[in-house]
Write a protein that holds these residues in place. Structure first.
Motif, short mmCIF file in Angstrom:
data_model
loop_
_atom_site.label_atom_id
_atom_site.label_comp_id
_atom_site.label_asym_id
_atom_site.label_seq_id
_atom_site.Cartn_x
_atom_site.Cartn_y
_atom_site.Cartn_z
N ILE A 63 0.83 -1.21 0.00
CA ILE A 63 0.00 0.00 0.00
C ILE A 63 0.87 1.26 0.00
O ILE A 63 0.63 2.20 -0.76
CB ILE A 63 -0.96 0.00 1.22
CG1 ILE A 63 -2.02 -1.09 1.03
CG2 ILE A 63 -1.63 1.36 1.39
CD1 ILE A 63 -2.84 -1.36 2.27
N LYS A 64 1.92 1.26 0.84
CA LYS A 64 2.81 2.42 0.91
C LYS A 64 3.56 2.61 -0.41
O LYS A 64 3.68 3.73 -0.93
CB LYS A 64 3.81 2.24 2.06
CG LYS A 64 4.86 3.34 2.17
CD LYS A 64 4.25 4.67 2.56
CE LYS A 64 5.35 5.71 2.80
NZ LYS A 64 4.78 7.01 3.21
N SER A 65 4.05 1.52 -0.96
CA SER A 65 4.81 1.59 -2.21
C SER A 65 3.93 2.06 -3.36
O SER A 65 4.36 2.85 -4.21
CB SER A 65 5.40 0.21 -2.53
OG SER A 65 6.33 0.29 -3.57
N GLN A 66 2.68 1.62 -3.38
CA GLN A 66 1.74 2.08 -4.41
C GLN A 66 1.47 3.58 -4.26
O GLN A 66 1.35 4.29 -5.26
CB GLN A 66 0.43 1.30 -4.31
CG GLN A 66 0.54 -0.14 -4.79
CD GLN A 66 -0.70 -0.95 -4.53
OE1 GLN A 66 -1.50 -0.64 -3.62
NE2 GLN A 66 -0.90 -2.01 -5.29
N LYS A 67 1.40 4.03 -3.04
CA LYS A 67 1.11 5.44 -2.78
C LYS A 67 2.22 6.35 -3.30
O LYS A 67 1.96 7.35 -3.97
CB LYS A 67 0.88 5.67 -1.29
CG LYS A 67 0.48 7.08 -0.92
CD LYS A 67 0.22 7.21 0.58
CE LYS A 67 -0.18 8.63 0.95
NZ LYS A 67 -0.42 8.77 2.41
N ILE A 68 3.48 6.00 -2.99
CA ILE A 68 4.56 6.91 -3.37
C ILE A 68 4.93 6.79 -4.85
O ILE A 68 5.62 7.65 -5.39
CB ILE A 68 5.81 6.78 -2.47
CG1 ILE A 68 6.64 5.56 -2.83
CG2 ILE A 68 5.48 6.80 -1.01
CD1 ILE A 68 8.06 5.67 -2.28
N ASN A 69 4.45 5.73 -5.50
CA ASN A 69 4.71 5.57 -6.94
C ASN A 69 3.42 5.68 -7.77
O ASN A 69 3.35 5.20 -8.90
CB ASN A 69 5.39 4.21 -7.19
CG ASN A 69 6.78 4.15 -6.59
OD1 ASN A 69 7.69 4.81 -7.06
ND2 ASN A 69 6.94 3.38 -5.53
N LYS A 70 2.44 6.36 -7.20
CA LYS A 70 1.11 6.45 -7.80
C LYS A 70 1.14 7.00 -9.23
O LYS A 70 0.48 6.47 -10.13
CB LYS A 70 0.22 7.34 -6.92
CG LYS A 70 -1.24 7.43 -7.36
CD LYS A 70 -2.05 8.20 -6.32
CE LYS A 70 -3.53 8.26 -6.70
NZ LYS A 70 -3.77 9.17 -7.84
N ALA A 71 1.90 8.05 -9.45
CA ALA A 71 1.92 8.68 -10.77
C ALA A 71 2.40 7.73 -11.85
O ALA A 71 1.81 7.63 -12.94
CB ALA A 71 2.80 9.93 -10.75
N GLU A 72 3.47 6.98 -11.55
CA GLU A 72 4.02 6.08 -12.57
C GLU A 72 3.18 4.80 -12.70
O GLU A 72 3.19 4.16 -13.76
CB GLU A 72 5.48 5.73 -12.26
CG GLU A 72 6.43 6.92 -12.37
CD GLU A 72 6.58 7.44 -13.80
OE1 GLU A 72 5.74 7.13 -14.67
OE2 GLU A 72 7.56 8.17 -14.04
N ILE A 73 2.45 4.45 -11.66
CA ILE A 73 1.49 3.35 -11.78
C ILE A 73 0.39 3.76 -12.76
O ILE A 73 -0.01 2.99 -13.64
CB ILE A 73 0.91 2.97 -10.41
CG1 ILE A 73 1.99 2.29 -9.55
CG2 ILE A 73 -0.30 2.04 -10.56
CD1 ILE A 73 1.58 2.05 -8.10
N GLU A 74 -0.08 4.99 -12.62
CA GLU A 74 -1.11 5.50 -13.52
C GLU A 74 -0.59 5.63 -14.96
O GLU A 74 -1.35 5.47 -15.92
CB GLU A 74 -1.62 6.85 -13.02
CG GLU A 74 -2.43 6.73 -11.73
CD GLU A 74 -2.83 8.07 -11.13
OE1 GLU A 74 -2.33 9.11 -11.62
OE2 GLU A 74 -3.62 8.06 -10.18
N ASN A 75 0.73 5.87 -15.09
CA ASN A 75 1.35 5.95 -16.41
C ASN A 75 1.69 4.57 -16.98
O ASN A 75 2.26 4.46 -18.07
CB ASN A 75 2.65 6.77 -16.34
CG ASN A 75 2.38 8.25 -16.14
OD1 ASN A 75 1.30 8.73 -16.48
ND2 ASN A 75 3.35 8.96 -15.59
#
Length: 207
Positions: free
Chosen positions: A79-91
């Motif tokens: 959950i934490k890792s997804q949060k701080i990398n949210k922009a690139e996950i969306e990309n």
């Protein structure tokens, strides 16, 4: 559960605190580790035991046209890792998964670079885990292990008594297990802080 058990598998409030501490506390060691490998700008990377996602973020910066996957068996870490990398996950350049190193959910020869920071201490069987890493690494790919403890300081053994399931390995033990899994060109780096970085390759022409 002891607070320090959260280094193994972060849970609850203590786990949330621990993943934040990991992101800041391991930053210098991670940067030192990254100096020992070459990451091209289009590489497909995997960070095993990604914790709070700080090193996934670093990998994304180093491979601007590539992709980075992080995997961890702690839900809080994911959950934490997804949060701080949210922009690139969306990309669609990044994916964070919950999973286990003992059964990596990836096809054979998927990644150019695989990293493992401060995590092999907690792998149930490094011999089998390294075979999994070898399987999902591309031919000519690079695997890097980076630890704050190099297994040569007896004072550090106290942590193995405090943290259930933890084992500290020295460079010789790591090298032997890597060789057993098929890795070659194994290079060992140490510094005055007692940190250990092991970098190895998978041969290009493997069956």
């Amino acid at each position: 559960m002891s607070f320090f058990q959260n280094t193994c598998k972060p849970k609850g409030i203590g786990g949330k605190i621990m993943v934040n501490m990991m992101n800041t506390g391991h930053s210098s060691m991670a940067e030192w580790g990254f100096t020992h490998i070459e990451i091209r700008n289009n590489y497909i990377c995997l960070d095993i035991g990604c914790g709070g996602g700080a090193n996934v973020k670093k990998l994304l910066a180093k491979t601007p046209y590539g992709k980075v996957t992080g995997i961890d068996y702690s839900e809080i870490s994911v959950i934490k890792s997804q949060k701080i990398n949210k922009a690139e996950i969306e990309n669609r350049r990044c994916e964070i998964l919950q999973g286990n190193v003992m059964k990596l959910p990836f096809g054979n020869e998927t990644f150019d670079i695989i990293t493992a920071f401060e995590t092999i201490y907690f792998w149930p069987d490094i011999n089998e885990a390294f075979k999994q890493v070898y399987r999902v690494l591309k031919g000519s790919g690079t695997f890097m292990i980076c630890n704050e403890s190099n297994g040569e300081n007896s004072k550090e053994e106290k942590w193995t008594k405090i943290i259930q399931g933890m084992k500290i390995y020295n460079s010789g033990q790591v090298k032997k297990s890597l060789e057993g899994a098929g890795f070659t060109d194994i290079k060992i780096h140490k510094n005055e802080k007692g940190w250990l970085c092991v970098v190895c390759k998978k041969d290009k022409d493997v069956n």
